[in-house]
Design an enzyme around this catalytic site. Sequence first.
Site, PDB file in Angstrom:
ATOM      1  N   CYS A   1      -9.425  -2.071 -10.197  1.00  0.00           N
ATOM      2  CA  CYS A   1      -9.529  -1.620  -9.853  1.00  0.00           C
ATOM      3  C   CYS A   1      -7.755  -1.867  -9.093  1.00  0.00           C
ATOM      4  O   CYS A   1      -7.078  -0.869  -9.285  1.00  0.00           O
ATOM      5  CB  CYS A   1      -9.929  -0.927  -8.602  1.00  0.00           C
ATOM      6  SG  CYS A   1     -10.341  -2.084  -7.435  1.00  0.00           S
TER       7      CYS A   1
ATOM      8  N   GLU B   1     -10.778 -10.358  -4.668  1.00  0.00           N
ATOM      9  CA  GLU B   1      -9.627 -10.680  -5.049  1.00  0.00           C
ATOM     10  C   GLU B   1      -8.578 -11.464  -4.130  1.00  0.00           C
ATOM     11  O   GLU B   1      -7.754 -11.296  -4.046  1.00  0.00           O
ATOM     12  CB  GLU B   1      -9.399  -8.993  -4.516  1.00  0.00           C
ATOM     13  CG  GLU B   1      -9.560  -8.484  -3.008  1.00  0.00           C
ATOM     14  CD  GLU B   1      -9.461  -7.331  -2.791  1.00  0.00           C
ATOM     15  OE1 GLU B   1      -8.841  -6.673  -2.876  1.00  0.00           O
ATOM     16  OE2 GLU B   1     -10.576  -6.196  -1.316  1.00  0.00           O
TER      17      GLU B   1
ATOM     18  N   HIS C   1       0.899  -1.172   0.029  1.00  0.00           N
ATOM     19  CA  HIS C   1       0.159  -0.149  -0.432  1.00  0.00           C
ATOM     20  C   HIS C   1       0.976   1.276   0.268  1.00  0.00           C
ATOM     21  O   HIS C   1       0.930   2.387  -0.131  1.00  0.00           O
ATOM     22  CB  HIS C   1      -1.168  -0.120   0.882  1.00  0.00           C
ATOM     23  CG  HIS C   1      -2.403  -0.991   0.849  1.00  0.00           C
ATOM     24  ND1 HIS C   1      -2.158  -2.311   1.399  1.00  0.00           N
ATOM     25  CD2 HIS C   1      -3.488  -1.246   0.287  1.00  0.00           C
ATOM     26  CE1 HIS C   1      -2.857  -2.729   1.451  1.00  0.00           C
ATOM     27  NE2 HIS C   1      -3.229  -2.015   0.156  1.00  0.00           N
TER      28      HIS C   1
ATOM     29  N   ASP D   1      -4.310  -7.838  -4.444  1.00  0.00           N
ATOM     30  CA  ASP D   1      -4.940  -8.768  -3.007  1.00  0.00           C
ATOM     31  C   ASP D   1      -5.011 -10.433  -4.840  1.00  0.00           C
ATOM     32  O   ASP D   1      -4.186 -11.123  -4.067  1.00  0.00           O
ATOM     33  CB  ASP D   1      -5.758  -8.532  -2.661  1.00  0.00           C
ATOM     34  CG  ASP D   1      -5.438  -7.913  -1.630  1.00  0.00           C
ATOM     35  OD1 ASP D   1      -4.338  -8.270  -1.205  1.00  0.00           O
ATOM     36  OD2 ASP D   1      -5.844  -5.943  -1.140  1.00  0.00           O
TER      37      ASP D   1
HETATM   38  C1  PEP Z   1      -6.036  -4.606  -4.645  1.00  0.00           C
HETATM   39  O1  PEP Z   1      -6.004  -5.773  -4.643  1.00  0.00           O
HETATM   40  O2  PEP Z   1      -5.760  -5.061  -5.919  1.00  0.00           O
HETATM   41  C2  PEP Z   1      -6.518  -3.300  -4.691  1.00  0.00           C
HETATM   42  C3  PEP Z   1      -7.042  -3.111  -5.476  1.00  0.00           C
HETATM   43  O3  PEP Z   1      -7.076  -3.327  -2.953  1.00  0.00           O
HETATM   44  P1  PEP Z   1      -5.739  -2.905  -2.038  1.00  0.00           P
HETATM   45  O4  PEP Z   1      -3.961  -2.453  -2.632  1.00  0.00           O
HETATM   46  O5  PEP Z   1      -6.285  -1.304  -1.886  1.00  0.00           O
HETATM   47  O6  PEP Z   1      -5.952  -3.435  -1.822  1.00  0.00           O
HETATM   48 MG    MG Z   2      -7.025  -5.490  -1.862  1.00  0.00          MG
END
Ligand code: PEP
Ligand code: MG
Length: 581
Positions: A512, A441, A196, A465
């Site tokens: 996303c 995910e 993150h 994820d």
């Molecule tokens: C992902 O896991 O691709 C996602 C968009 O969520 P995050 O990166 O916030 O875990």
């Molecule tokens: Mg995620």
Amino acid sequence: MSCAFQGIGISASCAIALGPAYLDRRGLGGAMRIAIAPEAVEAELDRLDQAVEAARLALRAVREQIPGHTPLNIAEFIDTHLLMLEDAALIDAARTIISDELCNAEWALQRQRDTLVRLFDEMDDPYLRTRRDDVEHVVSQIQGFLRGETPAAALLDGDLKGQVVVARDLAPAEVIVLHHRGAAAFVTEHGGPMSHTAILVRSLGIPAVVGIHNITRQIRPGELLIVDGESGTVLGDADARTLSYFRARLRAGHSRLRRLRRLVDRPARTRDGIAISLEANLELPEDVATARANGATGVGLYRTEFLYMNRPDLPDEEEQLAAYSAMLQGLGGLPITIRSLDLGADKTAEGLPRPGASTANNPALGLRAIRLCLKEPEIFRPQLRAILRASALGPVRLMLPLVSHLREVETTLRLIDELKRQLRADGLDYDPKLPVGAMIEVPAAALAARAIARRMDFLSIGTNDLIQYTLAIDRLDDSVNDLFDPTHPAILRLIHMTIEAGRALDIPVSMCGEMAGDPRFTRLLLGLGLRHFSMQPGALLDVKEVVLEADTEALEREAQRLLAHLDDTDPSLLIARLNAH
Ligand code: PEP
Ligand code: MG
């Protein structure tokens, strides 16, 4: 003499940065025990008191400097450290060690720090266990003053404009603070490209290189560094030729950006006339402006957890409503997908009764995201009520992270129904048709995508994820990052399966995860049937450039061929062919 370091690049819209190194010394170098004579005890106690006072003054000065517009409650973050400077368990205990054991102040502090850290580590309460970090930060600050260094004042002191921050590791919350202080780039010893922290860095539009072991010991403060977020190289003490090469690349990067800017208002339509939605992923309120400047047609992922960070308490319903409504206002009618809280694993918040990462050894497999929210309704309810109320003010969608069981979706939908009844009774407005979607995910969710799609209004694939959990690769661990492969056959099948589930049930499927914002995969994803992309705003125009040149019919044919040959050909070769068409 110039030197080069290789790590993992995190490249933003501008992949290169040049600037003097700012060394984050927290956690670097331990203290040595130096014996002192009994008659030197008073002087040593004085040294300690002066260092504590200097740390206090530095923190107070930083507190005053916090810019008024900062959305995060950094002041309270500092207050916690100020309180710790008053704490007898730390300072008085160190004084006793100096007197009893006739040792220097640095060593006494280190000893007491180790004792406290051990105590915190043994605590069952995960919230209290996180306090150990505060102890470490405060001790390293005082030790900095004892050593005569200009300490980092918990990273908050001074102007970092144009500087390259070199640190062992940085948490997402720290990156936000450093960004506010003007940091131009980040270099860390630890971390992966899908952490993150990395995602946040990318969305802030600044380059970084992570995973360069021991770099903090090899860089001098103030040394001119070149950070190449594309290749993952960091160069120190570069000669004139190298510098002019990178300056030229920086200029070329800027002129490419200027060229791409001409695409901002062009609708994202493929050559065969298919409309593609290109939305933005947002973390911070100020991202709204960047999203709009890059032509986003909405927000496909708003990571709300950043509202919960850098503060000792939780935002209540009204505060969240105010934040969402400010975002809606900033978006001027564009839709926003608000993701319910995804704390846990690498994202923790001080105000959480349980900071997500449960006591287990595998926090990524523990109490995170929707699991945490369903276990802690006093956190989930105010957020859902705030999102429902925001839906009366503009086009809002609600998205649930890390769904793995159908019952998580069903329980949440029941809770939403109950909250709608409550809001009605309270005389508060909401959109009765608020679309609710699930993130796909984890592999289980992709495999059960049809069942989930039946109960949801949309799906969104979180590849960060999905790849972590399918390939069993910790997204934070740089030692396995070379295995983090979005084109692994298993990933391509799960993505395709999810898109097909959406098609079969006639609900939109978006992506996303970071893969959606990587132009190398745009043609592949169009071929797999993806029509909704959401990405960090800096990638929108790069992806749009590819979309404008694409022919979905031809790409779908190619992708079918690719899927048919996944078991007998290296997918990267097939993707290279698809990109060459
Ligand atoms: C992902 O896991 O691709 C996602 C968009 O969520 P995050 O990166 O916030 O875990
Ligand atoms: Mg995620």
